[in-house]
Design a protein around this motif. Structure first.
Motif, PDB file in Angstrom:
ATOM      1  N   ALA A   1      -8.376 -49.962 -42.940  1.00 48.13           N
ATOM      2  CA  ALA A   1      -8.366 -49.923 -41.585  1.00 48.13           C
ATOM      3  C   ALA A   1      -9.912 -50.263 -41.081  1.00 48.13           C
ATOM      4  CB  ALA A   1      -7.741 -48.716 -40.948  1.00 48.13           C
ATOM      5  N   ILE A   2     -10.861 -49.267 -41.782  1.00 45.64           N
ATOM      6  CA  ILE A   2     -12.274 -49.551 -41.494  1.00 45.64           C
ATOM      7  C   ILE A   2     -12.895 -50.987 -41.916  1.00 45.64           C
ATOM      8  CG2 ILE A   2     -14.603 -48.998 -42.139  1.00 45.64           C
ATOM      9  CD1 ILE A   2     -13.267 -46.073 -42.556  1.00 45.64           C
TER      10      ILE A   2
ATOM     11  N   VAL B   1     -13.218 -57.815 -38.003  1.00 46.09           N
ATOM     12  CA  VAL B   1     -12.933 -58.283 -36.394  1.00 46.09           C
ATOM     13  C   VAL B   1     -14.114 -58.049 -35.433  1.00 46.09           C
ATOM     14  CG1 VAL B   1     -11.548 -57.792 -34.512  1.00 46.09           C
ATOM     15  CG2 VAL B   1     -10.433 -57.732 -36.688  1.00 46.09           C
ATOM     16  N   ALA B   2     -14.776 -56.817 -35.561  1.00 41.53           N
ATOM     17  CA  ALA B   2     -16.103 -56.826 -35.056  1.00 41.53           C
ATOM     18  C   ALA B   2     -17.049 -57.681 -35.356  1.00 41.53           C
ATOM     19  CB  ALA B   2     -16.544 -55.157 -35.298  1.00 41.53           C
TER      20      ALA B   2
ATOM     21  N   ALA C   1     -13.709 -48.001 -33.911  1.00 38.50           N
ATOM     22  CA  ALA C   1     -12.383 -48.643 -33.630  1.00 38.50           C
ATOM     23  C   ALA C   1     -11.339 -48.132 -34.562  1.00 38.50           C
ATOM     24  CB  ALA C   1     -12.571 -50.332 -33.742  1.00 38.50           C
ATOM     25  N   ALA C   2     -11.592 -47.873 -35.699  1.00 34.00           N
ATOM     26  CA  ALA C   2     -10.566 -47.305 -36.799  1.00 34.00           C
ATOM     27  C   ALA C   2     -10.502 -45.996 -36.852  1.00 34.00           C
ATOM     28  CB  ALA C   2     -11.087 -47.881 -38.124  1.00 34.00           C
ATOM     29  N   SER C   3     -11.118 -45.086 -36.032  1.00 27.84           N
ATOM     30  CA  SER C   3     -11.135 -43.492 -36.203  1.00 27.84           C
ATOM     31  C   SER C   3      -9.733 -43.105 -35.937  1.00 27.84           C
ATOM     32  CB  SER C   3     -12.188 -43.139 -35.010  1.00 27.84           C
ATOM     33  OG  SER C   3     -11.815 -43.405 -33.431  1.00 27.84           O
ATOM     34  N   PRO C   4      -8.877 -43.637 -35.050  1.00 30.46           N
ATOM     35  CA  PRO C   4      -7.680 -42.814 -34.855  1.00 30.46           C
ATOM     36  C   PRO C   4      -6.808 -43.186 -36.298  1.00 30.46           C
ATOM     37  CG  PRO C   4      -8.028 -44.292 -32.896  1.00 30.46           C
ATOM     38  CD  PRO C   4      -9.085 -44.752 -34.083  1.00 30.46           C
ATOM     39  N   VAL C   5      -6.939 -44.362 -36.943  1.00 33.04           N
ATOM     40  CA  VAL C   5      -6.317 -44.286 -38.445  1.00 33.04           C
ATOM     41  C   VAL C   5      -6.791 -43.582 -39.411  1.00 33.04           C
ATOM     42  CG1 VAL C   5      -5.731 -45.812 -40.049  1.00 33.04           C
ATOM     43  CG2 VAL C   5      -5.997 -46.974 -37.625  1.00 33.04           C
TER      44      VAL C   5
END
Length: 270
Positions: free
Chosen positions: A20-21, A27-28, A86-90
């Motif tokens: 995910a990271i 994408v970033a 952005a990937a912190s929830p995952v």
């Protein structure tokens, strides 16, 4: 689960979090220029330096230093930071999913509540840091002599912005830690409220040290919300202590017999 099973579970969780990271970082990287523009937007009166000389206008100019690889390193740093956020929830969910099976039901409930509260608090602190950055940059740049131009490396400003975001975000987690200690029975609301003078002084000193500028506005922008959140944590702890006291009062004492449950006997033969 055996030790091998735990290690396999940990490997799967780490692979999902890392994937995910990496995906969000890629994408970033496609929006690297927009991200850099967003980060350096709080700098007042700064223009990008062209060529070898200083910028033609403004009290400061932005340059990329440290050689040929500096732009690539800068792009990698910005993209990776945005990917982690952005990937912190995952990856937080993967961490929680690995730890949850070993917790009791009440502990899982509290853990989910802390996770659901901690992320918005950190994001609120990060947003406040970004809002304070223009004032901080303006104060720091104001020390530049009138006939000089401050050539500011982009890496230095990104490090400053990242430090402020992390410091503000972690500072907003203080009330969550206090409430967690109260729910665990380590810290009572009476003791927390008895520390309010020391807490206000400590928060003020911490805010003065944590904020890089010397203006009182940046210090108050950090000290004010932390103090308000500390008072809110005292209120939540006070409610929890009252609830715990009522529950303890309802329990029978050590020398009192427990009330027998009501028995309803029916005799169908009568």
């Amino acid at each position: 689960m055996t030790l091998t099973g735990h290690l396999r579970e940990l490997r799967n969780r780490l692979l999902k979090a890392t994937g995910a990271i990496l995906a969000t970082t890629l994408v970033a990287g496609l929006f690297y220029q927009q991200l850099v523009d967003f980060v350096i937007a709080p700098l007042p009166g700064c223009t990008a330096a062209e060529g070898q000389g200083p910028p033609s206008s403004g009290r400061c100019g932005l340059i990329a230093t440290n050689g040929l690889l500096a732009p690539f390193t800068l792009a990698l740093k910005v993209s990776l930071t945005a990917g982690l956020i952005a990937a912190s929830p995952v990856w937080l969910y993967q961490l929680w999913a690995f730890l949850a099976p070993g917790l009791h039901r009440v502990e899982r409930k509290y853990g989910l509540a802390f996770l659901a509260t901690g992320i918005p608090l950190f994001l609120a602190g990060a947003a406040l840091a970004y809002a304070v950055l223009p004032t901080t940059a303006r104060v720091l740049i104001s020390f530049t002599p009138d006939r000089a131009t401050n050539i500011l490396p982009v890496d230095d400003f990104l490090d400053l912005a990242t430090r402020m975001v992390v410091v503000f975000g972690l500072s907003f987690e203080l009330p969550l830690v206090l409430v967690m200690l109260n729910l665990a029975g380590v810290l009572s609301a009476r003791r927390m409220t008895g520390w309010w003078r020391h807490m206000v002084i400590g928060v003020t000193v911490f805010s003065a040290v944590a904020t890089p500028s010397s203006d009182p506005l940046s210090m108050l922008a950090l000290a004010g919300p932390i103090t308000a959140l500390y008072l809110a944590a005292c209120g939540v702890s006070w409610v929890n202590d009252r609830r715990r006291a009522r529950a303890d009062a309802a329990r029978p004492g050590p020398d009192e017999p427990s009330p027998l449950p009501a028995r309803h006997e029916t005799d169908s033969g009568r």
